[in-house]
Design an enzyme around this catalytic site. Structure first.
Site, PDB file in Angstrom:
ATOM      1  N   TYR A  36      38.681  35.158  33.913  1.00 53.58           N
ATOM      2  CA  TYR A  36      37.696  33.942  34.501  1.00 53.58           C
ATOM      3  C   TYR A  36      38.823  33.167  35.526  1.00 53.58           C
ATOM      4  CZ  TYR A  36      35.299  29.780  35.618  1.00 53.58           C
ATOM      5  OH  TYR A  36      34.530  28.688  36.359  1.00 53.58           O
ATOM      6  N   VAL A  37      38.445  33.057  36.511  1.00 56.94           N
ATOM      7  CA  VAL A  37      39.093  31.970  37.594  1.00 56.94           C
ATOM      8  C   VAL A  37      38.166  30.972  38.141  1.00 56.94           C
ATOM      9  CG1 VAL A  37      40.102  32.141  39.911  1.00 56.94           C
ATOM     10  CG2 VAL A  37      40.531  34.145  38.310  1.00 56.94           C
ATOM     11  N   TYR A  47      38.848  45.173  41.563  1.00 61.08           N
ATOM     12  CA  TYR A  47      39.566  45.862  40.507  1.00 61.08           C
ATOM     13  C   TYR A  47      40.045  47.048  41.047  1.00 61.08           C
ATOM     14  CZ  TYR A  47      37.525  42.605  36.999  1.00 61.08           C
ATOM     15  OH  TYR A  47      37.141  41.619  36.322  1.00 61.08           O
TER      16      TYR A  47
END
Length: 124
Positions: free
Chosen positions: A48-49, A93
């Site tokens: 999580y950012v 990703y």
């Protein structure tokens, strides 16, 4: 419950936090094991950012840190799951070198189905 999982007598997971004058994001991970490789792996459960920190390299830094831990710990692999509709995450990703494992599908048993499978509930 999360406190026990991270800091209890038998921690089930680990976490790293990205900070710059305050928290920017975190990664929660644990070890799994590959019978194919005969080694443990590192599994990323949550990345999580914070919205305000996105696009600033925080997610990349967290992934790089975990990749370093996987190498230091002699893990066979570093892996995680992503929802198939999350195109932005998948693109991110892939840009980091991740390869989709399309031949695998996640199977899950939880709730009453888990209790039933364990023999703790009567069959339907």
């Amino acid at each position: 419950m999360l406190h026990e999982a991270l800091f209890g007598a038998r921690p089930a997971a680990e976490a790293v936090i990205a900070e710059d004058g305050g928290p920017l994001g975190f990664a929660l991970f644990f070890h799994n094991f590959s019978t194919w490789q005969g080694k443990r792996g590192l599994y990323l459960e949550d990345l999580y950012v914070t919205p305000s920190a996105r696009g600033r390299g925080v997610g990349k830094a967290l992934l790089r840190h975990l990749a370093g831990l996987a190498v230091e710990r002699d893990c066979a692999r570093f892996e995680w799951s992503v929802l198939d509709w999350n195109a932005d995450a998948i693109a991110f990703y892939r840009a980091m070198g991740a390869v989709g494992q399309d031949e695998w599908t996640v199977q899950r048993v939880d709730g009453d189905a888990l209790r039933r499978l364990a023999g703790h509930l009567d069959p339907d």
